[in-house]
Design a protein around this motif. Structure first.
Motif, short mmCIF file in Angstrom:
data_model
loop_
_atom_site.label_atom_id
_atom_site.label_comp_id
_atom_site.label_asym_id
_atom_site.label_seq_id
_atom_site.Cartn_x
_atom_site.Cartn_y
_atom_site.Cartn_z
N ALA A 57 -19.35 -5.33 16.60
CA ALA A 57 -19.40 -4.00 16.01
C ALA A 57 -18.76 -3.95 14.64
O ALA A 57 -19.15 -3.15 13.78
CB ALA A 57 -18.74 -2.99 16.94
N ALA A 58 -17.76 -4.82 14.42
CA ALA A 58 -17.08 -4.84 13.13
C ALA A 58 -18.02 -5.24 12.00
O ALA A 58 -17.76 -4.94 10.83
CB ALA A 58 -15.90 -5.80 13.18
N ARG A 59 -19.14 -5.88 12.33
CA ARG A 59 -20.11 -6.28 11.31
C ARG A 59 -21.23 -5.25 11.14
O ARG A 59 -22.20 -5.48 10.41
CB ARG A 59 -20.73 -7.63 11.69
CG ARG A 59 -19.71 -8.75 11.87
CD ARG A 59 -20.37 -10.11 11.88
NE ARG A 59 -21.35 -10.26 12.95
CZ ARG A 59 -21.08 -10.71 14.16
NH1 ARG A 59 -19.82 -11.04 14.48
NH2 ARG A 59 -22.02 -10.84 15.06
N TYR A 60 -21.07 -4.12 11.80
CA TYR A 60 -22.11 -3.09 11.78
C TYR A 60 -22.35 -2.55 10.37
O TYR A 60 -21.40 -2.21 9.65
CB TYR A 60 -21.72 -1.93 12.71
CG TYR A 60 -22.54 -0.68 12.53
CD1 TYR A 60 -23.88 -0.64 12.90
CD2 TYR A 60 -21.98 0.47 11.98
CE1 TYR A 60 -24.64 0.50 12.74
CE2 TYR A 60 -22.73 1.62 11.81
CZ TYR A 60 -24.05 1.64 12.21
OH TYR A 60 -24.80 2.77 12.04
N VAL A 61 -23.63 -2.48 9.99
CA VAL A 61 -24.03 -1.90 8.71
C VAL A 61 -24.67 -0.55 9.01
O VAL A 61 -25.63 -0.47 9.79
CB VAL A 61 -25.03 -2.80 7.98
CG1 VAL A 61 -25.50 -2.14 6.70
CG2 VAL A 61 -24.40 -4.16 7.70
N PRO A 62 -24.18 0.54 8.43
CA PRO A 62 -24.74 1.86 8.73
C PRO A 62 -26.23 1.93 8.48
O PRO A 62 -26.76 1.30 7.56
CB PRO A 62 -23.97 2.79 7.77
CG PRO A 62 -22.69 2.07 7.52
CD PRO A 62 -23.04 0.61 7.51
N ARG A 63 -26.91 2.69 9.31
CA ARG A 63 -28.34 2.88 9.17
C ARG A 63 -28.65 3.64 7.88
O ARG A 63 -27.83 4.41 7.39
CB ARG A 63 -28.85 3.68 10.37
CG ARG A 63 -30.34 3.60 10.63
CD ARG A 63 -30.68 4.39 11.88
NE ARG A 63 -31.98 4.02 12.42
CZ ARG A 63 -32.51 4.57 13.51
NH1 ARG A 63 -31.84 5.51 14.16
NH2 ARG A 63 -33.69 4.19 13.95
N ARG A 64 -29.85 3.44 7.35
CA ARG A 64 -30.27 4.19 6.17
C ARG A 64 -30.19 5.69 6.42
O ARG A 64 -30.36 6.15 7.54
CB ARG A 64 -31.72 3.83 5.83
CG ARG A 64 -31.95 2.37 5.45
CD ARG A 64 -33.43 2.04 5.48
NE ARG A 64 -33.96 2.19 6.83
CZ ARG A 64 -35.25 2.40 7.11
NH1 ARG A 64 -36.12 2.53 6.13
NH2 ARG A 64 -35.65 2.49 8.35
N ALA A 65 -29.94 6.45 5.38
CA ALA A 65 -29.84 7.90 5.51
C ALA A 65 -31.17 8.52 5.91
O ALA A 65 -31.22 9.50 6.67
CB ALA A 65 -29.35 8.52 4.21
N VAL A 66 -32.28 7.96 5.40
CA VAL A 66 -33.62 8.42 5.76
C VAL A 66 -34.53 7.21 5.92
O VAL A 66 -34.28 6.15 5.34
CB VAL A 66 -34.21 9.38 4.70
CG1 VAL A 66 -33.39 10.66 4.60
CG2 VAL A 66 -34.31 8.70 3.34
N ASN A 67 -35.60 7.38 6.70
CA ASN A 67 -36.55 6.28 6.85
C ASN A 67 -37.68 6.40 5.82
O ASN A 67 -37.62 7.25 4.92
CB ASN A 67 -37.10 6.22 8.28
CG ASN A 67 -37.92 7.45 8.65
OD1 ASN A 67 -38.18 8.31 7.82
ND2 ASN A 67 -38.33 7.52 9.90
N ALA A 68 -38.69 5.58 5.95
CA ALA A 68 -39.76 5.56 4.96
C ALA A 68 -40.51 6.89 4.90
O ALA A 68 -41.08 7.25 3.87
CB ALA A 68 -40.74 4.43 5.26
N ALA A 69 -40.50 7.62 6.02
CA ALA A 69 -41.18 8.92 6.06
C ALA A 69 -40.30 10.05 5.55
O ALA A 69 -40.72 11.21 5.53
CB ALA A 69 -41.65 9.21 7.48
N GLY A 70 -39.05 9.73 5.20
CA GLY A 70 -38.14 10.75 4.72
C GLY A 70 -37.38 11.48 5.80
O GLY A 70 -36.70 12.47 5.53
#
Length: 210
Positions: A13-26
């Protein structure tokens, strides 16, 4: 899993990278069964989730479950890593019908009395738990007519390797069908979602009803 296994997942979990704020569809929330961004099926695999009680095994940072909460599901996420539960609650707790619990999936299922309409796992606890132990517990916690859905790498593309810190269960479509049938599930569908590019590992997607 004991405390040693929880510590292993905490290191992961310490290597977790936050998910993108929005996906390709916005969209600000979304669910995807594969390991590739903006690829593969979405929550439609689960059917209509509005008003349904949903459990995710291995909920991680909570983004997939949060999406179902925005669609009207009553959601519970279970993850063995305390830091993942903390991040999930801090990020998505404002949505309302959504809770995150720190627990081993087997221990949680064995101790809870709640029945769920949908139980699912995306590259989560189903991949890392002995199906002979897990599947009967999932069946007991699923309501009549409920669905159990999970995804992970296909056995043909990522076989069991020696020296793994945490064991993974890579079963064939026939093996999953046999084990799910033995546990009392029916209407079992097992398919591989092809990767977006040739040569990449696909995604095994399994759906069963009870």
């Amino acid at each position: 899993m004991g405390s040693a296994q929880a510590e292993i997942w905490e290191r992961y979990a310490a290597r977790y990278v936050p998910r993108r704020a929005v996906n390709a569809a916005g969209a600000a929330t979304w669910l995807n069964w594969t390991q590739y961004p903006d690829h593969g099926p979405d929550e439609a695999v689960l059917g209509d989730v509005r008003g349904k009680r949903v459990l995710e095994l291995g909920s991680g940072a909570g983004a997939n479950l949060a999406h179902l909460a925005t669609l009207g599901a009553v959601c519970t996420g279970v993850d063995i890593a305390p830091s993942r539960t903390e991040v999930a609650g801090r990020t998505w707790g404002h949505l309302g019908e959504l809770e995150f619990i720190t627990a081993d999936a087997v221990e949680y299922l064995a101790g809870v009395s709640t029945r769920f309409d949908i139980v699912y796992s995306i590259f989560g606890a189903v991949w890392f738990t002995d199906p002979e132990v897990l599947l009967p517990l999932v069946r007991r916690r699923i309501s009549d007519g409920g669905a159990f859905v999970f995804s992970q790498p296909p056995a043909s593309d990522l076989e069991q390797e020696g020296g793994q810190v945490i064991r993974q269960w890579h079963l064939s479509a026939d093996q999953w069908t046999e084990r799910l049938t033995a546990a009392g599930f029916g209407a079992i569908e097992v398919a591989v979602v092809d990767a977006p590019e040739p040569g990449l590992t696909g995604t095994l997607l399994v759906r069963a009803l009870y």
